[in-house]
Design an enzyme around this catalytic site. Structure first.
Site, PDB file in Angstrom:
ATOM      1  N   SER A   1     -19.474 -33.203  -5.588  1.00 58.79           N
ATOM      2  CA  SER A   1     -19.963 -33.096  -6.962  1.00 58.79           C
ATOM      3  C   SER A   1     -19.823 -34.451  -7.613  1.00 58.79           C
ATOM      4  O   SER A   1     -18.976 -35.266  -7.225  1.00 58.79           O
ATOM      5  CB  SER A   1     -19.138 -32.058  -7.733  1.00 58.79           C
ATOM      6  OG  SER A   1     -19.448 -32.086  -9.115  1.00 58.79           O
ATOM      7  N   TYR A  55     -10.820 -28.731 -10.094  1.00 56.71           N
ATOM      8  CA  TYR A  55     -12.154 -28.894  -9.518  1.00 56.71           C
ATOM      9  C   TYR A  55     -12.442 -30.370  -9.257  1.00 56.71           C
ATOM     10  O   TYR A  55     -12.908 -30.741  -8.168  1.00 56.71           O
ATOM     11  CB  TYR A  55     -13.196 -28.313 -10.471  1.00 56.71           C
ATOM     12  CG  TYR A  55     -14.608 -28.370  -9.939  1.00 56.71           C
ATOM     13  CD1 TYR A  55     -15.056 -27.439  -9.007  1.00 56.71           C
ATOM     14  CD2 TYR A  55     -15.514 -29.343 -10.377  1.00 56.71           C
ATOM     15  CE1 TYR A  55     -16.361 -27.468  -8.521  1.00 56.71           C
ATOM     16  CE2 TYR A  55     -16.809 -29.387  -9.892  1.00 56.71           C
ATOM     17  CZ  TYR A  55     -17.224 -28.446  -8.965  1.00 56.71           C
ATOM     18  OH  TYR A  55     -18.513 -28.494  -8.479  1.00 56.71           O
ATOM     19  N   LYS A 115     -13.074 -32.027  -5.483  1.00 55.46           N
ATOM     20  CA  LYS A 115     -14.326 -32.670  -5.102  1.00 55.46           C
ATOM     21  C   LYS A 115     -14.128 -34.147  -4.759  1.00 55.46           C
ATOM     22  O   LYS A 115     -14.838 -34.693  -3.901  1.00 55.46           O
ATOM     23  CB  LYS A 115     -15.356 -32.507  -6.214  1.00 55.46           C
ATOM     24  CG  LYS A 115     -15.808 -31.056  -6.405  1.00 55.46           C
ATOM     25  CD  LYS A 115     -16.374 -30.461  -5.117  1.00 55.46           C
ATOM     26  CE  LYS A 115     -16.954 -29.070  -5.324  1.00 55.46           C
ATOM     27  NZ  LYS A 115     -17.546 -28.517  -4.075  1.00 55.46           N
TER      28      LYS A 115
END
Length: 259
Positions: free
Chosen positions: A148, A163, A167
């Site tokens: 991402s 998160y 990533k």
């Protein structure tokens, strides 16, 4: 060989984790349209079977669904064994399965932190390890990890430390595997999408206001991406068209990280 021939995946076998819906489904569809047979390992077997049936009927390829949790090593190994038994090889792997749990760092429970890291990072490692062993024996393969732009920048105004960290880990894992496995003719790259309008986020983007307006104002193209806009980059990285690309991060974010 003409350049368009390099994108041909006829007869190849691609595993796309978490491809029952969303971005994974869009990328699996692109690979199927190029001729690849598709394996969809997903925790939601019913949705995965529906997508597999759609791909088989619409694209004329063989597609199967397998119930699998990317954090369970025994399930991952069993999935790989089933694919090799069924098809005799694995040409392509897309590590797409992932989740996000938003929350302030000081209020995030360890359980929520670990769940995100376990699926988003540990899962990518476990599946890559199992499939990598097959590809090493074959002396060929392409692995594409879905990271991402959140692994490169910190999103705002939402709080999502777990998160972002997961990533960023996927990006470094990608580079590490690319270095280790290049000698086996295995390429490992990562696609880093920006804000995408999937079936799950469509209403959110269309409602506007708040975070949505902030995100779009920070995106030079002024809009979220559509899942289908990952299809071409997915095909490029899966195919021989990207034969000299490995360890690279392909950011598809409407210019967000260019600011």
């Amino acid at each position: 060989m003409k350049v368009l021939d390099k994108f041909n995946l006829k007869g190849q076998v691609a595993i796309v984790t978490g491809a029952a819906t969303g971005l994974g489904k869009a990328m699996a569809t692109a690979l199927a349209q190029a001729g690849s047979n598709i394996v969809i390992p997903d925790v939601n077997l019913e949705a995965a079977e529906k997508t597999a049936q759609e791909l088989a009927e619409n694209e004329g390829i063989e597609a199967i669904a397998i119930k699998m949790d990317v954090t369970k090593e025994d399930e991952v190994n069993a999935m790989v064994e089933k694919v090799v038994e069924r098809f005799g090889k694995i040409d392509i792997l897309f590590n797409n399965a992932g989740i996000v749990i938003n929350g302030k760092a000081e209020e995030t429970s360890y359980e929520d932190w670990y769940k995100v890291i376990d699926i988003n990072l540990n899962g990518v490692f476990l599946v890559s390890k199992a499939v990598g062993k097959v590809m090493i024996e074959q002396k060929k393969g392409s692995i594409v990890n879905i990271s991402s732009m959140s692994g490169i920048i910190v999103n705002t105004p939402q709080c999502q430390a777990s998160y972002n960290a997961s990533k960023a880990g996927v990006i470094m894992l990608t580079k590490s595997l690319a270095m280790e496995w290049a000698k086996h003719n295995i390429r490992v790259n990562t696609i880093a999408p920006g804000y995408m309008k999937t079936e799950l986020t469509k209403k959110f983007f269309e409602s506007g206001g708040g975070e949505v307006d902030t995100w779009l104002s920070m995106t030079p193209m002024g809009r979220p991406g559509n899942p289908e806009e990952l299809g071409a980059i997915a095909l490029y990285l899966a195919s021989d068209a990207s034969s000299f690309a490995t360890g690279s991060v392909f950011t598809i974010d409407g210019g967000y990280t260019a600011l």
